[in-house]
Design an enzyme around this catalytic site. Structure first.
Site, PDB file in Angstrom:
ATOM      1  N   LYS A  79     -18.774  11.555 -38.628  1.00  0.00           N
ATOM      2  CA  LYS A  79     -18.106  10.268 -38.844  1.00  0.00           C
ATOM      3  C   LYS A  79     -17.242   9.930 -37.630  1.00  0.00           C
ATOM      4  CE  LYS A  79     -15.312   7.978 -42.451  1.00  0.00           C
ATOM      5  NZ  LYS A  79     -14.567   8.183 -43.722  1.00  0.00           N
ATOM      6  N   SER A 154     -15.710   4.889 -47.370  1.00  0.00           N
ATOM      7  CA  SER A 154     -15.841   4.474 -45.995  1.00  0.00           C
ATOM      8  C   SER A 154     -16.833   5.290 -45.169  1.00  0.00           C
ATOM      9  CB  SER A 154     -14.477   4.547 -45.309  1.00  0.00           C
ATOM     10  OG  SER A 154     -14.042   5.884 -45.207  1.00  0.00           O
ATOM     11  N   SER A 178     -13.871   8.354 -50.130  1.00  0.00           N
ATOM     12  CA  SER A 178     -14.704   7.919 -48.998  1.00  0.00           C
ATOM     13  C   SER A 178     -15.870   8.839 -48.658  1.00  0.00           C
ATOM     14  CB  SER A 178     -13.845   7.730 -47.751  1.00  0.00           C
ATOM     15  OG  SER A 178     -13.211   6.480 -47.789  1.00  0.00           O
TER      16      SER A 178
END
Lengths: 482, 95
Positions: A79, A154, A178
């Protein structure tokens, strides 16, 4: 054999033996990304040359040197809020568009030591603030199961990359769901570890008392494997407890006999879509047949989770994001009139709407005259929410819940109403507030969009989550194929 | 009540400059979110300690020994404006 959709443990073993080369594995991942990512936009950047160079280096290592590398040759996506030395780390924000970190996050060092190959950095909601990966400066990620729908967020890029078979493993971060929620929406497995299990050193801070880095994979067994790699002790994060997770085949023997699963009545009350309730109830029936005991439990303060969470996380975010001032790194507005003007215009031009909204909300709840009424009140309710779980865990080994109230919605559907978007986090934020681990595992589909189930356990009991997660995976396999 | 004046004050504290439309929009949205979180008033939290951090009972201590750290030139590499080995900013003091 595609390797990319098979359990990474087996692939790494083959690669260590030389049955397949690291270069071949990395090449396949890069080819798949090149073929699919134009449509999905799971990645903000890829590093094909560096990845192939590293794969070739691994292929030259003698067999003996490979033994201590459980992820030998495995392509991994990270990420883009986890720093990578020499590779841009943007947090999907204009303000960090050109930021090239001078150091690696602890988890990145751990991946490298384990023989993994990082192939790219994945998309996210700007600074991990969002539940749909629509808030990215670089554009939204799409759900691999249906590109008209959000992948969740997210960590939507990481979940989409794994679900689409571009990489077998990915890292996400979870502040209020997330990791778990995008895995639920995309149809892969994600774990938010116990707070303090994984070092946050090198994770760009959003809400420091809630943030945890965690593993994303297609197979529950890979979650345990990756967690054991990520949870290295680290003196550079004072909240890292130094409790490295020990993975074991015993967790995946399928035995859930005698485990007590708490079913909180509040989680299955109104507001839950039948498309989510159905697969979870059918799973619970199967788990009961497999010897699990289901126990009714109560988490009376659950309903206050969202209000508590959005006060705590915005308060912490407003403090953490004060560092983006256009001085030390990142974007700076051109031709500022003064120092203060430079701060203001840099932040106006550099941050997106959701980030500004959260900074504003956090500043408000911390400001003079409101601190007691908002922040301190939320911090007290947080204690009550944690206590609810403590009480529930006296009666059960884990609590079961939905991950999201409904399957992934359409891109653009909730963009104009931030509160409606926040409310979709109702089932995931409590684990962050209480610091306990939670796993999201696919358990069915609704109109081709995956539906997941969540299990939460007492602190440091990720082993229980992996047992239940693996049983879920096995019990729902035939159903998902059909 | 959240009005445009409060939004402007919060924006000042946050070092954000907002357009008129943004001010209007945030006034509306913050009012809606704060209206929602006011439900916490219903919770009895007398005699409940606040939780700021769910963490180990004691902060870990380590020996105070020097360890390698990043060299200044590497840290300056990301500076938007760097001069003579320092981060450069607009003039703060006028004589």
């Amino acid at each position: 054999m595609t390797f990319l959709t098979e359990p990474a443990a087996g692939t790494a073993a083959q690669c260590r033996r030389g049955t397949v080369t690291a270069r071949e594995l990395v090449k396949r991942a890069l080819d798949r990304i090149a073929a699919q990512d134009g449509a999905l936009h799971a990645f903000i950047s890829t590093q094909p040359e560096a990845a192939l160079y590293r794969a070739e280096y691994l292929d030259k290592l003698p067999l003996a040197a490979r033994e201590s590398m459980p992820l030998f040759g495995i392509p991994v996506a990270v990420k883009d809020n986890i720093v990578t030395a020499g590779v841009a780390t943007t947090c999907a924000s204009k303000i960090l568009e050109n930021f090239v970190p001078p150091y690696d996050a602890t988890v990145v060092e751990a991946l490298v030591a384990a023989g993994a190959v990082i192939v790219g950095k994945t998309n996210l909601d700007e600074f991990a603030m969002g539940s749909s990966t629509e808030n990215s400066y670089f554009g939204a990620t799409r759900n691999p199961n249906n590109p008209d729908h959000i992948p969740g967020g997210s960590s939507g890029g990481s979940a989409a990359a794994v679900a689409a078979g571009m990489v077998p493993l990915a890292l996400g971060s979870d502040t209020g769901g997330s990791i778990r929620q995008p895995c639920c929406h995309c149809g892969c497995v994600g774990l938010k570890p116990t707070y303090g299990r994984v070092s946050r050193y090198g994770l760009v801070a959003f809400a420091s008392s809630l943030d945890q880095i965690g593993p994303i994979a297609s197979d529950v067994r890979d979650i345990g494997l990756l967690l054991s790699v990520l949870s290295v002790p680290d003196k550079r994060d004072s909240t890292c407890a130094g409790k490295q997770f020990t993975d074991s085949d015993d967790l995946y023997a399928g035995a859930v006999n005698g485990l007590a699963v708490g079913v909180p009545k509040e989680y299955f009350a109104q507001g839950l879509s039948p498309e989510v309730r159905g697969p979870i109830e059918s799973l619970l029936a199967r788990l009961a047949q497999a010897g699990c005991k289901t126990v009714p439990v109560s988490l009376p303060n659950l309903g206050y989770g969202i209000a508590t969470y959005y006060i705590v996380c915005t308060a912490e975010a407003s403090s953490n994001l004060a560092r983006y001032d256009g001085v030390k790194y990142g974007y700076r507005s051109a031709n500022p009139k003064s120092l203060i003007d430079m701060y203001r215009t840099t932040r106006r031009e550099g941050f997106g709407a959701e980030v500004k909204r959260r900074i504003m909300l956090g500043t408000y709840v911390l400001s003079s005259g409101y601190y007691d009424a908002y922040y301190l009140k939320a911090a007290r309710v947080r204690t009550l929410i944690a206590r609810d779980f403590d009480n529930a865990f006296t009666q059960c080994d884990a609590v079961v819940s939905p991950v999201a109230p409904a399957p992934a919605f359409r891109i653009g559907e909730k963009c104009n109403d931030p509160l409606q978007m926040y409310l979709t986090d109702i089932y995931t934020v409590s684990a962050n507030l209480a610091g306990i681990p939670g796993i999201s595992v696919p358990c069915g589909k609704a109109d081709g969009i995956p539906v997941g189930v969540q299990f939460m356990a007492p602190k440091w009991r990720e082993d229980t989550l992996l047992k239940l997660g693996f049983a879920t995976q096995e019990l729902t396999k035939s159903k998902q194929l059909g | 009540m959240i009005d445009k004046k409060i939004v402007q004050h919060i924006a000042d504290l946050s070092r954000l400059s907002l357009s008129d439309e943004e001010t209007e929009e945030f006034a509306h949205q913050l009012a809606s979110i704060l209206g929602y979180v006011e439900q916490l008033d219903k919770v009895d939290t007398s005699n409940v300690e606040p939780t700021a951090l769910v963490a180990p009972a004691r902060d870990p201590l380590r020996q105070d020994e020097p360890t390698p750290s990043l060299p200044p030139d590497k840290l300056l590499q990301n500076g938007p404006k760097v001069k003579n080995g320092y981060f450069a900013v607009p003039k703060v003091i006028n004589q």
